[in-house]
Design an enzyme around this catalytic site. Structure first.
Site, PDB file in Angstrom:
ATOM      1  CB  SER A   1      -0.929  -0.135   1.418  1.00 21.31           C
ATOM      2  OG  SER A   1      -1.752   1.226   1.343  1.00 21.31           O
TER       3      SER A   1
ATOM      4  CE1 TYR B   1       0.556   4.573  -6.863  1.00 28.34           C
ATOM      5  CE2 TYR B   1       1.003   5.815  -4.988  1.00 28.34           C
ATOM      6  CZ  TYR B   1       1.187   4.862  -5.721  1.00 28.34           C
ATOM      7  OH  TYR B   1       2.186   3.904  -5.082  1.00 28.34           O
TER       8      TYR B   1
ATOM      9  CE  LYS C   1      -0.222   1.613  -4.273  1.00 32.61           C
ATOM     10  NZ  LYS C   1       0.217   0.222  -4.515  1.00 32.61           N
TER      11      LYS C   1
END
Length: 346
Positions: free
Chosen positions: A178, A201, A205
């Site tokens: 992550s 992005y 995560k």
């Protein structure tokens, strides 16, 4: 007694991916025979990775062999993912390690004015949780999904689900990578594919955090350990295109400054960043290390590395899991006739 172990590392050609391989080789039992499955979208990058890994292996002492295989896979292409499943299933009867190191973004540059303001107003925050990276909005893959969602979350998840028999046979460990920037604020549950997000992005995560939280118990019932990690902050090759020599070294200076004034997350080197992913795969005690935690690569001021854990806010994990599970069923139906009989060994 020696054993034969198979490790699949997605995104092997990245700084972090290569260092995950290096550390995995170092931390494996020296008598074990290892097969490293290098993944990339292109054959030249595969060859480059294997050459680098071979050079590293030549610098260490181990009695067991290190063999190399490769997998050409594009996580923004579902047919490519399905083909990867068939390829691995034909070649191996078990997988011991699967590292999900997918880290694709749709960056278009840097807001330099915003960057300067952040650096002068709050230098530590500017190099820990920056807001000046510009990301495109609404980018879709050829499959019609949010590109970053598919590349970093759904694509790897789909492949793992297809590989469950191999992971069970190898009593495998799945390691999701992550990010330190995966706070709840980066994700709207009304936009799970991240098509309306300008922080896709980071949102991907956050989805990784939630998907892990929703699935690790079921994986454990299958005899598969699953851990959530993050690499802290390090020099990523993917963002170099937006930096010149002055801004690159300026960034490095701020990274070291941040570490010196107490940030545990500025690992800087990819090797230190790979600490947590390999730690949970090779050294974590399943009776002690809790799978609901997030394991981060951290360093002290002097660069000495350690593992730092954090709790995960699991709000929304069941909603995310339901959405992704339904999407998997849809793609199972779409792909059921994609692999032709000619792919099956005679």
């Amino acid at each position: 007694m020696s054993s034969s172990k198979v490790a699949v590392v997605t995104g092997t050609n990245s700084n972090l991916g290569l260092n995950i391989v290096y550390r995995l080789i170092e931390r494996s039992e020296p008598e074990d025979n290892l097969t490293i499955v290098v993944t990339s979208r292109t054959l030249p990058r595969v060859r480059e990775c294997i050459d680098l890994i071979k050079a590293f292996v030549n610098t260490i002492n181990r009695t067991g062999s290190v063999d190399y295989d490769y997998l050409l896979v594009d996580f923004t292409n579902m047919i490519s993912i399905l083909d990867a499943h068939y390829s691995l299933s034909k070649r191996y009867d078990h997988i011991n390690y699967f590292f999900v190191n997918a880290a694709q973004g749709v960056y278009s540059g840097i807001d330099w004015l915003g960057a300067v303001k952040e650096v002068f107003s709050s230098p530590l925050e500017a190099v820990t949780n920056p807001t000046y990276k510009i990301q495109r909005v609404g980018v879709k893959s050829k499959d019609g999904m949010g590109l970053v969602f598919q590349a970093n979350v759904f694509g790897p998840y789909y492949l793992i689900q297809k590989l469950l028999p191999l992971l069970q046979a190898g009593q495998g460990t799945v390691v999701w990578v992550s990010s330190i920037m995966s706070a709840p604020k980066y994700l709207s549950l009304q936009d799970i594919q991240l098509l309306e997000s300008d922080v896709s992005y980071e949102g991907s995560k956050r989805l990784v955090d939630l998907l892990h939280s929703a699935t690790y118990k079921e994986m454990k019932k299958l005899g598969i350990r699953q851990y959530l990690t993050h690499p802290g902050i390090f020099t990523s090759l993917s963002f170099f295109q937006y930096l010149n020599v002055f801004t690159y070294y300026g960034m490095l200076f701020l990274f070291y400054l941040a570490r010196w004034i107490g940030s545990p997350w500025h690992n800087i080197q990819g090797y230190k960043a790979a600490n947590a992913p390999v730690y949970v795969a090779t050294m974590a005690n399943p009776h002690f290390e809790k799978e609901q935690m997030k394991y981060g690569s951290a360093t002290f001021r002097d660069g000495l590395e350690y593992i730092k854990t954090d709790e995960v806010d699991t709000t929304g994990c069941e909603d995310v899991y339901k959405y992704i599970s339904n999407l998997k069923l849809q793609w199972d139906e779409k792909l059921k006739d994609q692999i032709k009989p000619t792919r099956i060994p005679l």
